[in-house]
Design a protein around this motif. Structure first.
Motif, PDB file in Angstrom:
ATOM      1  N   ILE A   4      14.948   1.527   2.569  1.00  0.00           N
ATOM      2  CA  ILE A   4      14.097   0.415   2.984  1.00  0.00           C
ATOM      3  C   ILE A   4      14.272   0.194   4.474  1.00  0.00           C
ATOM      4  CG2 ILE A   4      15.883  -1.295   2.421  1.00  0.00           C
ATOM      5  CD1 ILE A   4      13.633  -3.191   1.527  1.00  0.00           C
ATOM      6  N   SER A   5      13.194  -0.162   5.143  1.00  0.00           N
ATOM      7  CA  SER A   5      13.261  -0.415   6.577  1.00  0.00           C
ATOM      8  C   SER A   5      12.211  -1.453   6.957  1.00  0.00           C
ATOM      9  CB  SER A   5      13.064   0.880   7.372  1.00  0.00           C
ATOM     10  OG  SER A   5      11.793   1.448   7.091  1.00  0.00           O
ATOM     11  N   GLN A   6      12.259  -1.898   8.177  1.00  0.00           N
ATOM     12  CA  GLN A   6      11.319  -2.921   8.654  1.00  0.00           C
ATOM     13  C   GLN A   6      10.811  -2.536  10.030  1.00  0.00           C
ATOM     14  OE1 GLN A   6      14.114  -6.179   8.636  1.00  0.00           O
ATOM     15  NE2 GLN A   6      14.489  -6.005  10.822  1.00  0.00           N
ATOM     16  N   ASN A   7       9.704  -3.122  10.445  1.00  0.00           N
ATOM     17  CA  ASN A   7       9.258  -2.901  11.814  1.00  0.00           C
ATOM     18  C   ASN A   7       9.865  -3.968  12.724  1.00  0.00           C
ATOM     19  OD1 ASN A   7       7.728  -5.131  11.097  1.00  0.00           O
ATOM     20  ND2 ASN A   7       5.847  -4.383  12.051  1.00  0.00           N
TER      21      ASN A   7
ATOM     22  N   VAL B 123       7.525  -4.160   5.922  1.00  0.00           N
ATOM     23  CA  VAL B 123       8.711  -3.573   5.294  1.00  0.00           C
ATOM     24  C   VAL B 123       8.249  -2.303   4.587  1.00  0.00           C
ATOM     25  CG1 VAL B 123      10.497  -3.889   3.561  1.00  0.00           C
ATOM     26  CG2 VAL B 123       9.874  -5.778   5.047  1.00  0.00           C
ATOM     27  N   TYR B 124       9.055  -1.285   4.681  1.00  0.00           N
ATOM     28  CA  TYR B 124       8.680   0.011   4.124  1.00  0.00           C
ATOM     29  C   TYR B 124       9.686   0.438   3.060  1.00  0.00           C
ATOM     30  CZ  TYR B 124       6.418  -0.209   8.677  1.00  0.00           C
ATOM     31  OH  TYR B 124       5.712  -0.625   9.768  1.00  0.00           O
ATOM     32  N   LEU B 125       9.220   1.240   2.145  1.00  0.00           N
ATOM     33  CA  LEU B 125      10.094   1.872   1.171  1.00  0.00           C
ATOM     34  C   LEU B 125       9.812   3.364   1.214  1.00  0.00           C
ATOM     35  CD1 LEU B 125      12.243   1.390  -1.050  1.00  0.00           C
ATOM     36  CD2 LEU B 125      10.365   1.494  -2.700  1.00  0.00           C
ATOM     37  N   ASN B 126      10.748   4.116   1.761  1.00  0.00           N
ATOM     38  CA  ASN B 126      10.628   5.554   1.802  1.00  0.00           C
ATOM     39  C   ASN B 126      11.256   6.126   0.543  1.00  0.00           C
ATOM     40  OD1 ASN B 126       9.496   6.192   4.560  1.00  0.00           O
ATOM     41  ND2 ASN B 126      11.204   4.876   5.115  1.00  0.00           N
ATOM     42  N   MET B 127      10.466   6.892  -0.184  1.00  0.00           N
ATOM     43  CA  MET B 127      10.902   7.422  -1.462  1.00  0.00           C
ATOM     44  C   MET B 127      10.862   8.948  -1.404  1.00  0.00           C
ATOM     45  SD  MET B 127       9.001   4.781  -4.062  1.00  0.00           S
ATOM     46  CE  MET B 127       7.376   5.443  -3.708  1.00  0.00           C
ATOM     47  N   GLU B 128      11.986   9.560  -1.665  1.00  0.00           N
ATOM     48  CA  GLU B 128      12.085  11.015  -1.666  1.00  0.00           C
ATOM     49  C   GLU B 128      12.627  11.490  -3.004  1.00  0.00           C
ATOM     50  OE1 GLU B 128      14.504  12.014   1.677  1.00  0.00           O
ATOM     51  OE2 GLU B 128      12.975  11.457   3.157  1.00  0.00           O
ATOM     52  N   SER B 129      12.455  12.768  -3.242  1.00  0.00           N
ATOM     53  CA  SER B 129      12.959  13.379  -4.488  1.00  0.00           C
ATOM     54  C   SER B 129      12.544  12.553  -5.692  1.00  0.00           C
ATOM     55  CB  SER B 129      14.480  13.511  -4.431  1.00  0.00           C
ATOM     56  OG  SER B 129      14.872  14.293  -3.319  1.00  0.00           O
ATOM     57  N   LEU B 130      11.277  12.228  -5.739  1.00  0.00           N
ATOM     58  CA  LEU B 130      10.778  11.371  -6.810  1.00  0.00           C
ATOM     59  C   LEU B 130      10.903  12.048  -8.166  1.00  0.00           C
ATOM     60  CD1 LEU B 130       7.762   9.869  -4.913  1.00  0.00           C
ATOM     61  CD2 LEU B 130       9.551   8.530  -6.046  1.00  0.00           C
TER      62      LEU B 130
ATOM     63  N   SER C 218       0.856  -1.188   0.000  1.00  0.00           N
ATOM     64  CA  SER C 218       0.000   0.000   0.000  1.00  0.00           C
ATOM     65  C   SER C 218       0.884   1.228   0.000  1.00  0.00           C
ATOM     66  CB  SER C 218      -0.926   0.004   1.221  1.00  0.00           C
ATOM     67  OG  SER C 218      -0.165   0.085   2.415  1.00  0.00           O
ATOM     68  N   GLY C 219       0.270   2.374  -0.231  1.00  0.00           N
ATOM     69  CA  GLY C 219       0.999   3.624  -0.158  1.00  0.00           C
ATOM     70  C   GLY C 219       1.325   4.266  -1.482  1.00  0.00           C
ATOM     71  N   GLY C 220       1.020   3.569  -2.565  1.00  0.00           N
ATOM     72  CA  GLY C 220       1.289   4.153  -3.864  1.00  0.00           C
ATOM     73  C   GLY C 220       0.323   5.288  -4.164  1.00  0.00           C
ATOM     74  N   GLY C 221       0.586   5.976  -5.254  1.00  0.00           N
ATOM     75  CA  GLY C 221      -0.279   7.065  -5.642  1.00  0.00           C
ATOM     76  C   GLY C 221       0.392   7.955  -6.660  1.00  0.00           C
ATOM     77  N   SER C 222      -0.201   9.111  -6.870  1.00  0.00           N
ATOM     78  CA  SER C 222       0.331  10.087  -7.813  1.00  0.00           C
ATOM     79  C   SER C 222       0.945  11.240  -7.054  1.00  0.00           C
ATOM     80  CB  SER C 222      -0.785  10.586  -8.729  1.00  0.00           C
ATOM     81  OG  SER C 222      -1.321   9.533  -9.498  1.00  0.00           O
ATOM     82  N   VAL C 223       2.106  11.664  -7.501  1.00  0.00           N
ATOM     83  CA  VAL C 223       2.822  12.743  -6.828  1.00  0.00           C
ATOM     84  C   VAL C 223       3.598  13.526  -7.876  1.00  0.00           C
ATOM     85  CG1 VAL C 223       4.839  11.282  -6.375  1.00  0.00           C
ATOM     86  CG2 VAL C 223       4.356  13.244  -4.888  1.00  0.00           C
ATOM     87  N   GLN C 224       3.860  14.765  -7.571  1.00  0.00           N
ATOM     88  CA  GLN C 224       4.658  15.582  -8.482  1.00  0.00           C
ATOM     89  C   GLN C 224       6.138  15.316  -8.263  1.00  0.00           C
ATOM     90  OE1 GLN C 224       3.325  19.688  -7.908  1.00  0.00           O
ATOM     91  NE2 GLN C 224       2.122  19.514  -9.791  1.00  0.00           N
TER      92      GLN C 224
ATOM     93  N   LEU D 101       6.864   9.625  -1.137  1.00  0.00           N
ATOM     94  CA  LEU D 101       5.857   8.622  -0.813  1.00  0.00           C
ATOM     95  C   LEU D 101       6.491   7.591   0.090  1.00  0.00           C
ATOM     96  CD1 LEU D 101       4.086   7.911  -4.246  1.00  0.00           C
ATOM     97  CD2 LEU D 101       3.033   8.936  -2.227  1.00  0.00           C
ATOM     98  N   ARG D 102       5.650   6.917   0.857  1.00  0.00           N
ATOM     99  CA  ARG D 102       6.126   5.807   1.672  1.00  0.00           C
ATOM    100  C   ARG D 102       5.269   4.589   1.380  1.00  0.00           C
ATOM    101  NH1 ARG D 102       5.694   4.443   8.076  1.00  0.00           N
ATOM    102  NH2 ARG D 102       7.793   3.596   8.387  1.00  0.00           N
ATOM    103  N   LEU D 103       5.886   3.569   0.865  1.00  0.00           N
ATOM    104  CA  LEU D 103       5.201   2.328   0.575  1.00  0.00           C
ATOM    105  C   LEU D 103       5.323   1.385   1.763  1.00  0.00           C
ATOM    106  CD1 LEU D 103       6.321   1.662  -3.112  1.00  0.00           C
ATOM    107  CD2 LEU D 103       4.483   3.122  -2.257  1.00  0.00           C
ATOM    108  N   SER D 104       4.277   0.605   1.963  1.00  0.00           N
ATOM    109  CA  SER D 104       4.277  -0.372   3.043  1.00  0.00           C
ATOM    110  C   SER D 104       3.975  -1.754   2.475  1.00  0.00           C
ATOM    111  CB  SER D 104       3.218  -0.006   4.083  1.00  0.00           C
ATOM    112  OG  SER D 104       3.104  -1.019   5.063  1.00  0.00           O
ATOM    113  N   CYS D 105       4.614  -2.734   3.007  1.00  0.00           N
ATOM    114  CA  CYS D 105       4.378  -4.127   2.623  1.00  0.00           C
ATOM    115  C   CYS D 105       4.100  -4.898   3.906  1.00  0.00           C
ATOM    116  CB  CYS D 105       5.592  -4.692   1.902  1.00  0.00           C
ATOM    117  SG  CYS D 105       5.494  -6.456   1.536  1.00  0.00           S
ATOM    118  N   VAL D 106       2.883  -5.389   4.025  1.00  0.00           N
ATOM    119  CA  VAL D 106       2.483  -6.131   5.222  1.00  0.00           C
ATOM    120  C   VAL D 106       2.478  -7.614   4.923  1.00  0.00           C
ATOM    121  CG1 VAL D 106       0.674  -6.489   6.937  1.00  0.00           C
ATOM    122  CG2 VAL D 106       1.095  -4.206   6.029  1.00  0.00           C
ATOM    123  N   ALA D 107       3.113  -8.374   5.777  1.00  0.00           N
ATOM    124  CA  ALA D 107       3.156  -9.829   5.625  1.00  0.00           C
ATOM    125  C   ALA D 107       2.051 -10.464   6.464  1.00  0.00           C
ATOM    126  CB  ALA D 107       4.512 -10.366   6.049  1.00  0.00           C
ATOM    127  N   SER D 108       1.496 -11.546   5.956  1.00  0.00           N
ATOM    128  CA  SER D 108       0.387 -12.215   6.643  1.00  0.00           C
ATOM    129  C   SER D 108       0.837 -12.937   7.894  1.00  0.00           C
ATOM    130  CB  SER D 108      -0.287 -13.214   5.696  1.00  0.00           C
ATOM    131  OG  SER D 108       0.650 -14.183   5.270  1.00  0.00           O
TER     132      SER D 108
END
Length: 125
Positions: free
Chosen positions: A70-73, A79-86, A7-13, A18-25
C-alpha cells in the motif's frame, strides 16, 4: 465525509499484477488511517493493508504479505494497492476506506467510517 472512489480492478490470470487506486474527494487529513479491504462471496470482509497518512507507515496482513503493498501520493489524496503474484483466492471485491480523526491505524474495521463502492478483482487459473 470524504468520498472515496476506487479503480483499477479487473480480471487477470494467476501470477499477474494489478494496481488499485483510491481517490479521495478532498485532502485526506494526516490524522487518518486509510485501508484496503476485500470481501469474497460468502466470506467476511478482511483487512488487506493499511497506511497511516501522517507518516506513511504501512501494514499488510498475512494473507497478502510479500505480494501486496500500500502507498499514498504526496498530496494525500490517493492511496494505492499494488498487487503482485495474484492467486485465485485473491478474487474479491476490494474497497478502500478511511478512519478519520484517529490516532492510530490499530483500529477496528467499524472505525472506518468512509467507504468507497469497491472494485472487483478476479484472478483465474
Amino acid at each position: 465525509q470524504v468520498q472515496l472512489v476506487e479503480s483499477g480492478g479487473g480480471s487477470v490470470q494467476a501470477g499477474g499484477s494489478l494496481r488499485l487506486s483510491c481517490v479521495a474527494s478532498e485532502y485526506t487529513r494526516p490524522t487518518a488511517c486509510m485501508g484496503w479491504f476485500r470481501q469474497a462471496p460468502e466470506k467476511e470482509r478482511e483487512s488487506v493493508a493499511r497506511i497511516w497518512m501522517r507518516g506513511g507507515q504501512t501494514w499488510t496482513y498475512d494473507s497478502v504479505k510479500g505480494r501486496f503493498s500500500i502507498s499514498q501520493n504526496s498530496a494525500l489524496t490517493e492511496v494505492y494497492l499494488n498487487m503482485e503474484s495474484l492467486r485465485p483466492e485473491d478474487t474479491a471485491m476490494y474497497s478502500c476506506a478511511a478512519a478519520v480523526s484517529v490516532s492510530t491505524c490499530n483500529v477496528r474495521v467499524v472505525d472506518f467510517n468512509n467507504w468507497g463502492q469497491g472494485t472487483q478483482v478476479t484472478v483465474s487459473t
